[in-house]
Design an enzyme around this catalytic site. Sequence first.
Site, short mmCIF file in Angstrom:
data_model
loop_
_atom_site.label_atom_id
_atom_site.label_comp_id
_atom_site.label_asym_id
_atom_site.label_seq_id
_atom_site.Cartn_x
_atom_site.Cartn_y
_atom_site.Cartn_z
CE LYS A 83 8.94 -45.25 -17.37
NZ LYS A 83 8.52 -46.10 -16.25
C1 E4P Z 1 8.34 -49.53 -17.10
O1 E4P Z 1 9.01 -48.55 -17.09
C2 E4P Z 1 7.00 -49.65 -16.49
O2 E4P Z 1 7.05 -49.01 -15.24
C3 E4P Z 1 6.61 -51.07 -16.23
O3 E4P Z 1 7.53 -51.99 -16.71
C4 E4P Z 1 5.18 -51.39 -16.45
O4 E4P Z 1 4.96 -52.74 -16.11
P1 E4P Z 1 3.51 -53.37 -15.89
O5 E4P Z 1 2.89 -53.59 -17.22
O6 E4P Z 1 3.77 -54.65 -15.17
O7 E4P Z 1 2.73 -52.35 -15.06
#
Ligand code: E4P
Length: 215
Positions: A83
């Site tokens: 990522k």
């Molecule tokens: C996705 O890959 C992220 O880890 C995640 O969905 C972020 O979500 P949040 O906005 O609830 O922290």
Amino acid sequence: MKLFLDTASAKEIRTMWELGILDGVTTNPSLVAKEGRRFDDVLREICAIGVPSVSAEVVATETDGMVAEGRRLRAIHPSIYVKVPMTPAGLRATKILAGEGTRVNVTLVFSANQALLAAKVGAAYVSPFIGRLDDQSEVGIDLIRDIVTIYRNYRFSTEVLVASVRHPVHVLEAAQIGADIATMPYAVMEKLVQHPLTEIGLARFLKDWEKVPKG
Ligand code: E4P
């Protein structure tokens, strides 16, 4: 549509994996920090469960550092997707890593043009954060509609991974639009399974069954 858990908790992942509804896992530095354990140990434990797609995020901010970290993470397990944040350095790193055959998840995407760029550099997944847009009084799900349209127009193979999902209606709308994947917290996935009328209906059936003559 693929359903991912947005968590670094092996316990949560195991529970949904055993239900047979889980296709992958996304983690981020904040979720890993909650576990209070070394990142690599957490990743190894998650991958050992058998989930075919596990996103692990780099924390370097320059291209060289991202590429080095990405190579190291990819080597941990074949299920790992690296990522990378949607920054100029992240785009350069994505192009290099994707060119080497690493599957990259471009994260922290908040506009359709950012998603277009992520697809152009060869991202395997693009992660638009819809809940965080909703928090800013923007309609997050509209972004998913735009990205899906653009990717269809140009036949990009990048999969749209709907992230920052906060409730079941986000999942429903993402599915109606035709997004490839939605990643969500455990509590949201649990709500997809449940319906009060299912519980009430089952209780009634079992009660009525007691009246059926046996033997
Ligand atoms: C996705 O890959 C992220 O880890 C995640 O969905 C972020 O979500 P949040 O906005 O609830 O922290």
